[in-house]
Motif scaffolding. Sequence first.
Motif, mmCIF file in Angstrom:
data_model
loop_
_atom_site.group_PDB
_atom_site.id
_atom_site.type_symbol
_atom_site.label_atom_id
_atom_site.label_comp_id
_atom_site.label_asym_id
_atom_site.label_seq_id
_atom_site.Cartn_x
_atom_site.Cartn_y
_atom_site.Cartn_z
ATOM 1 N N ASP A 5 34.963 60.317 -4.894
ATOM 2 C CA ASP A 5 35.862 59.997 -3.588
ATOM 3 C C ASP A 5 35.950 61.325 -2.767
ATOM 4 O O ASP A 5 35.874 62.494 -3.283
ATOM 5 C CB ASP A 5 37.219 59.765 -4.270
ATOM 6 N N ARG A 7 38.414 62.831 0.383
ATOM 7 C CA ARG A 7 39.621 62.444 1.494
ATOM 8 C C ARG A 7 39.655 63.743 2.263
ATOM 9 O O ARG A 7 39.585 64.613 2.038
ATOM 10 C CB ARG A 7 40.818 62.376 0.414
ATOM 11 N N VAL A 8 39.973 63.294 3.541
ATOM 12 C CA VAL A 8 40.005 64.167 4.536
ATOM 13 C C VAL A 8 41.334 64.104 5.378
ATOM 14 O O VAL A 8 41.755 62.858 5.544
ATOM 15 C CB VAL A 8 38.759 64.034 5.744
ATOM 16 N N ARG A 9 42.150 65.298 5.773
ATOM 17 C CA ARG A 9 43.255 65.342 6.349
ATOM 18 C C ARG A 9 42.940 66.142 7.577
ATOM 19 O O ARG A 9 42.815 67.338 7.395
ATOM 20 C CB ARG A 9 44.342 65.733 5.435
ATOM 21 N N ALA A 21 39.844 69.024 3.195
ATOM 22 C CA ALA A 21 39.334 67.696 2.364
ATOM 23 C C ALA A 21 39.549 67.881 0.914
ATOM 24 O O ALA A 21 39.919 69.052 0.480
ATOM 25 C CB ALA A 21 37.779 67.637 2.557
ATOM 26 N N SER A 22 39.651 66.832 0.210
ATOM 27 C CA SER A 22 39.715 66.831 -1.370
ATOM 28 C C SER A 22 38.615 66.097 -1.817
ATOM 29 O O SER A 22 38.212 65.040 -1.258
ATOM 30 C CB SER A 22 40.740 66.374 -1.960
ATOM 31 N N THR A 24 36.762 64.000 -5.417
ATOM 32 C CA THR A 24 36.773 63.605 -6.914
ATOM 33 C C THR A 24 35.441 63.718 -7.363
ATOM 34 O O THR A 24 34.641 63.251 -6.759
ATOM 35 C CB THR A 24 37.474 62.506 -6.890
ATOM 36 N N HIS A 32 40.702 70.301 -4.146
ATOM 37 C CA HIS A 32 41.573 70.373 -3.026
ATOM 38 C C HIS A 32 41.318 71.508 -2.136
ATOM 39 O O HIS A 32 40.822 72.407 -2.478
ATOM 40 C CB HIS A 32 42.972 70.356 -3.478
ATOM 41 N N ALA A 79 32.599 62.116 5.938
ATOM 42 C CA ALA A 79 34.104 61.587 5.759
ATOM 43 C C ALA A 79 34.822 61.802 7.010
ATOM 44 O O ALA A 79 35.499 61.200 7.516
ATOM 45 C CB ALA A 79 34.638 61.921 4.413
ATOM 46 N N TYR A 80 34.658 63.303 7.505
ATOM 47 C CA TYR A 80 35.469 63.580 8.580
ATOM 48 C C TYR A 80 35.005 63.015 9.770
ATOM 49 O O TYR A 80 35.848 62.465 10.681
ATOM 50 C CB TYR A 80 35.137 65.179 8.808
ATOM 51 N N VAL A 83 36.880 59.763 9.957
ATOM 52 C CA VAL A 83 38.206 59.818 10.355
ATOM 53 C C VAL A 83 38.408 60.197 11.664
ATOM 54 O O VAL A 83 39.166 59.612 12.397
ATOM 55 C CB VAL A 83 38.872 61.106 9.691
#
Length: 88
Positions: A5, A7-9, A21-22, A24, A32, A79-80, A83
């Motif tokens: 996984d 995840r991008v903020r 990003a984080s 998994t 993180h 992933a970025y 987003v």
Amino acid sequence: MTVTDVRVRKIDGEGKMRAVASITIDDEMVVHDIKIIEGDRGLFIAMPSKKGANGEYRDIAHPINSETRSRLQDLILDAYSKVEAEAE
């Protein structure tokens, strides 16, 4: 090692940092605070780090070889990009 996984903020504002990003790993471990930074030659990732007593920053977690770093960077920047596309 399989990254299961990403995840991008996004970070809005001034400066060169574009997102955090984080990842998994193998559905068992999370890393993180991987920074996505806009550099002179494009986007790159910076692994989580902490400032030592001597004022220098040291990575808390990082890939051991360049092949793994490149693979992580590709996954995170992909992933970025997704987003970014969704935000437009």
